[in-house]
Design a protein around this motif. Sequence first.
Motif, PDB file in Angstrom:
ATOM      1  N   GLY A  30      -8.877   2.540   6.609  1.00 55.62           N
ATOM      2  CA  GLY A  30      -9.356   1.382   5.862  1.00 55.62           C
ATOM      3  C   GLY A  30      -9.983   1.719   4.524  1.00 55.62           C
ATOM      4  N   GLU A  31      -9.667   2.888   3.996  1.00 54.75           N
ATOM      5  CA  GLU A  31     -10.304   3.318   2.753  1.00 54.75           C
ATOM      6  C   GLU A  31      -9.336   3.390   1.585  1.00 54.75           C
ATOM      7  OE1 GLU A  31     -13.467   4.144   2.003  1.00 54.75           O
ATOM      8  OE2 GLU A  31     -14.427   4.194   3.967  1.00 54.75           O
ATOM      9  N   CYS A  32      -8.108   2.865   1.755  1.00 53.41           N
ATOM     10  CA  CYS A  32      -7.177   3.003   0.631  1.00 53.41           C
ATOM     11  C   CYS A  32      -6.372   1.737   0.356  1.00 53.41           C
ATOM     12  CB  CYS A  32      -6.232   4.176   0.844  1.00 53.41           C
ATOM     13  SG  CYS A  32      -4.896   3.827   1.991  1.00 53.41           S
ATOM     14  N   GLY A  33      -6.252   0.861   1.322  1.00 48.89           N
ATOM     15  CA  GLY A  33      -5.571  -0.411   1.082  1.00 48.89           C
ATOM     16  C   GLY A  33      -4.063  -0.337   1.009  1.00 48.89           C
TER      17      GLY A  33
ATOM     18  N   THR B 212      -2.110  -2.774   3.277  1.00 50.72           N
ATOM     19  CA  THR B 212      -2.545  -4.170   3.257  1.00 50.72           C
ATOM     20  C   THR B 212      -1.397  -5.129   3.585  1.00 50.72           C
ATOM     21  OG1 THR B 212      -4.206  -3.637   1.601  1.00 50.72           O
ATOM     22  CG2 THR B 212      -3.643  -5.964   1.857  1.00 50.72           C
TER      23      THR B 212
ATOM     24  N   VAL C 250      -5.556  -7.912   5.038  1.00 51.67           N
ATOM     25  CA  VAL C 250      -6.286  -6.983   5.897  1.00 51.67           C
ATOM     26  C   VAL C 250      -5.593  -5.620   5.860  1.00 51.67           C
ATOM     27  CG1 VAL C 250      -6.943  -8.865   7.465  1.00 51.67           C
ATOM     28  CG2 VAL C 250      -4.930  -7.479   7.994  1.00 51.67           C
ATOM     29  N   CYS C 251      -6.324  -4.611   6.284  1.00 53.31           N
ATOM     30  CA  CYS C 251      -5.717  -3.292   6.436  1.00 53.31           C
ATOM     31  C   CYS C 251      -5.027  -3.255   7.789  1.00 53.31           C
ATOM     32  CB  CYS C 251      -6.788  -2.200   6.375  1.00 53.31           C
ATOM     33  SG  CYS C 251      -7.548  -2.021   4.753  1.00 53.31           S
TER      34      CYS C 251
ATOM     35  N   GLY D 251     -10.354  -2.354  -3.165  1.00 49.87           N
ATOM     36  CA  GLY D 251     -10.058  -1.743  -1.875  1.00 49.87           C
ATOM     37  C   GLY D 251      -8.712  -1.048  -1.834  1.00 49.87           C
ATOM     38  N   ASN D 252      -8.079  -0.911  -2.987  1.00 50.31           N
ATOM     39  CA  ASN D 252      -6.755  -0.289  -3.056  1.00 50.31           C
ATOM     40  C   ASN D 252      -6.803   0.926  -3.969  1.00 50.31           C
ATOM     41  OD1 ASN D 252      -6.267  -3.373  -2.561  1.00 50.31           O
ATOM     42  ND2 ASN D 252      -4.432  -2.333  -1.852  1.00 50.31           N
ATOM     43  N   LEU D 253      -6.722   2.093  -3.376  1.00 53.95           N
ATOM     44  CA  LEU D 253      -6.742   3.306  -4.188  1.00 53.95           C
ATOM     45  C   LEU D 253      -5.369   3.589  -4.782  1.00 53.95           C
ATOM     46  CD1 LEU D 253      -8.805   5.724  -1.898  1.00 53.95           C
ATOM     47  CD2 LEU D 253      -9.614   4.397  -3.871  1.00 53.95           C
TER      48      LEU D 253
END
Lengths: 197, 794, 296
Positions: free
Chosen positions: A43-46, A49, A57-58, A171-173
């Motif tokens: 849940g740390e990169c998106g 999604t 949501v992830c 939320g999207n790396l």
Amino acid sequence: MRVNFTVNGRQQEADDVWEGESLLYVLRERMGLPGSKNACEQGECGSCTVRLDGVPVCSCLVAAGQVEGREVVTVEGLADFAAHRSEAHPGSGCASGACGTTLDQARRWEAGPSGEQPRDTGELSPIQQAFIDAGAVQCGFCTPGLLVAADELLERNPEPSDADIREALSGNLCRCTGYEKILDAVRLAAARAEETV
Amino acid sequence: MGVTGSPTNIHQGTRTRGGIGESTLRPDGILKVTGEFAYSSDMWHEDMLWGHTLRSTVAHAEIVSIDTSEALATPGVHAVLTYDDLPTSVKNYGLEIQDTPVLAHGKARHHGEPVALVAADHPETARRAAAKIRIDYRELPVITDEASATAPDAILVHEGRSDHHAGHVPHPNIVHRQPIVRGDADAAAARADVIVSGEYVFGMQDQAFLGPESGLAVPAEDGGVDLYVATQWLHSDLRQIAPVLGLPEDKVRMTLSGVGGAFGGREDLSMQIHACLLALRTGKPVKIVYNRFESFFGHVHRHPAKLWYEHGATRDGKLTHMKCRIVLDGGAYASASPAVVGNASSLSVGPYVIDDVDIEAIALYTNNPPCGAMRGFGAVQACFAYEAQMDKLAAELGMDPVEFRQLNAMEQGTLLPTGQVVDSPAPVAELLRRVKARPLPPERQWEVAGEQADVRALPGGLSNTTHGEGVVRGIGYAVGLKNVGFSEGFDDYSTARVRMEIVGGEPVVTVHTAMAEVGQGGVTVHAQIARTELGVAQVTIHPADTQVGSAGSTSASRQTYVTGGAVKHSCEAVREKVLEIGRRKFGTYHPAWATAELLLEDGKVVTDGGEVLADLADVLEDEAVDIELEWRHRPTEAFDLRTGQGNGHVQYSFAAHRAVVEVDTELGLVKVIELACAQDVGKALNPLSVEGQIQGGTTQGLGVAVMEEIIVDPKTAKVRNPSFTDYLIPTILDTPTIPVDVLELADDHAPYGLRGIGEAPTLSSTPAVLAAIRNATGLELNRTPVRPEHLTGT
Amino acid sequence: MDFLRPASWEEALAAKAEHPTAVPIAGGTDVMVEINFDHRRPEYLLDLNRIGELSEWEVGQENVRLGASVPYSHIMEHLRAELPGLALASHTVASPQIRNRGGVGGNLGTASPAGDAHPALLAAGAEVEAESVRGTRMIPIDAFYTGVKRNALEPDELIRAVHIKKADGPQQYSKVGTRNAMVIAVCAFGLALHPETRTVRTGIGSAAPTPVRAKAAEEFLNAALEEGGFWDSRTIITPSIAAQFATLAAGACNPIDDVRGTASYRRHAVGIMARRTLGWTWESYRGNGRSTEGAA
């Protein structure tokens, strides 16, 4: 266990699902929809999604069993989803497997001529087209998740400020682009939508 | 973006649409935005098994025993492999030194080293089985730094070294040492009016590509294997894989899958051999996908470094000398350490004229995670340190830091400490001038008239830590020097196969190389080159595989130069062949076939005056011209092992940054407001992609300035933060606007005058941000990344 | 592993009673990370997603009864007036995607000292509505956190809702992380002014084994505000009072050194956040809120 849910407008069923599997795994490995990406699974990169009953949501953090009876839209169905948005319901997406990449498809993959679209660009959603046009895609691994998130932002807020875009996409790396072209793409899609109104 | 510079010399086909110099769109763009692009982790095969890697839980230990019986007995498990199962006498691999065991044998040398493999019908089955493998470790003391590595009684990380560096290093726990001595630094120091020195620390950065290590190995009926992976260099992988499998190279057929970023982290092997071993053992396709946790152990990182620098200058601001010592931590295996040492030492002077230098760079063997290639490759660490030194010197002299740099800036004709002359444009002073001349971003952007403070524009961002309190602005500058291409006498070549044929009455060109497209846009550029050279609109890029010769690595900012050069070279040969056919068929009908300069444009043969002589369709008819050629850049030389002298590099690349930051000085939080870059690219083959590379590289530099660091426990040598929860990379809210100013000063030695661009922006971005933070806080800050603790003295 | 899918709250309680080791999963933002990274293999996963009422809230006279699964994004959007501190805290949670799934019930269930909701709950004042087949009990928030990732729930209990005092004055929330978005707290601080009772409450996150209140700081400030007549005069709080409050808040910490930050930085940062959040809330109380509240 068995899980039934709707993906991109189409009823799907997965059998023999291990109870610890995520929605992401089921989409990628059981439904032939690998468009949602597996970059961090925490849940740390998106990059995974999806829309779950319309909400971004992830998918890596949704247990497969939790989607029973629910509706999922992935990047593979984004163009149809966007096309049907005005009718206020998600459109029908690709059939199971039709949007995934089998080994045969991978073997046959060839980059088409640049500057030319190998298919009707009308099949892309505005945000997808804007990502291509603005140079927002490099390796592309973050792209599916960003597209789903950016599309939802513009649905909610058709004229976002730069700060709004940054917040919505925080939320999207992305590791390749430095985000500048991604901002450009969202601005471009917003501006194009305004032009057509 | 402004593009300025001298026009480059192009002889052919500039009028064909979609050629070089245009921002044509990516050929893989549509597949990537629809989710259809096949990344290595997307591969799927009927009946495939899942591979899983069991890794050492300790950093340094003897492996007393391994018991796999219980794992093997697990239902659903098809194979469990350890070192004892390796099929041939070749059990190690490595880029330059074959010191890396395919599976640990006798000893584990770092935390997370692969020890055993499992193949099972579901990833969870494989994990559960792996958990049943019993390994008895006898722990050994860990070697973690120079002192513990070179202590007289230090345990040797690798016993009995016989590699080509073993003979010249001062200690077996030093992988490679490269001194450079030129002039007389001590004598020059006596002439200095001011001398500054400093010890700098550069933390361990991770490439953090988003697509984890993954791939699919499919056993073939001929006893070979088909391998689909994400890598930076197919042929280098192949050279290392085949001997371990005991197969000839032609039985290991590699195809590049979609690559989710690389940045150096895919130059070494990860799961390649493991997947092949499991596939060959089980007779079934095997897929391996690392999760993010495993990915942190699955690839090498950027070398952390300790750098000691001394510079002197005269009162009027001219540099007198430089002494430096750079200690890179290579970790447990050599990977690219020797080449990183070569870069760190030969580029340690930065883009400045200094005649008298005394330089030493070494890389250590330790029990820390192995380190190797990452964007900037040795030059990054040095740039961080020498740019801090430049600011210190300017401050000592009471000079403007930009003017001081400009006064000492390298230019075309400068003699480097290696004795090599910079023989193409080196617009260092101009790049600095450009970033400095930009208007500054407005102050206090968080203030919105009559509204609440917008925390998104403040340090701390959404965490709501300040509404302006404690916030101080700072501005910093930096410029860097990077080599392009493989150096030190390496035979750096690429291969391109170009085919022209008539399909449906239209000329079509197919470009086939083994170049790894990792996101940089090489496939876009290859098509542009083919259009420019062959005047054909329809260009197909064949998937990269090992059915064509090596393209070399997608690293060292080299692919547009070298594989681009190879594509150009092969296109030229195809063009000559096409014209030859044309002359044979039509030469008697028009004298221009013999006398005029002929070009291919818009599917036709035309004279340089624009007269159409023939359609390519009529020239070729059903004949195809298909040529595969190698192309290499100018040769380089090894550096002398004692003096460091030698024409070691083929080309240099320069970028400058100005960073504007706002620092919450009480909480030690940083918001980068703007990070402007100016870079000379020689020739922008695709301006949109050039900007993307510069902005992306800049952001990776920002990351290691303020947040990115793999933290290794010095007592245990274990990685403490192998996740995206605790290894942080910049989000879109951490990344400022990155205005880009591109210069195009042609390097006449390079195809189209181009200059490799990918890495230079990663160098100067970090020191520029650090300089800006120093400017805001007045703190010395000799280490990167800067943490809140450093800014608050806590 | 078994996946239990109760269709109603009663079924969920029955399942939890039958399988006390069952791990409840709602937003999945904690549990799934542990499963994906092979840190946890519960015997049973108890899915709460099908119990609609957990995603609902009621605004009463005194309290907001917040369903355990109300996602943070809804708290941010709909409960800003009633629960300003928690709304600000919700906005600092991870990413938009996570805020769409995660809720306060999960934060309480996990009871990580770094959970973003805790300082806001402590500062506002709250009770946890825990229920089992044996019945319902209200656990005061001050008694809820019992250790590192431990809470006062019995093995057969589930969190149904949290009853949070409606704001009777300004509230603030600050969190330090080393990134400007999507970051776990290095430390966090929540502060609520309660003009009706003329008290101040606080909450500290990630700077002790459990979320804690800075009680000495609260007591000092309550006394100082009373003695100085500040509640009535609404004058600026004397800097020395604010400084002492900050010092005491820092003193309430019992932090550790870890990869996210050092203990001494955490103490320092909590002090700074205490001073700033006091300044913002007090300015707001004085009627100058617009320029100081922050649009997080």
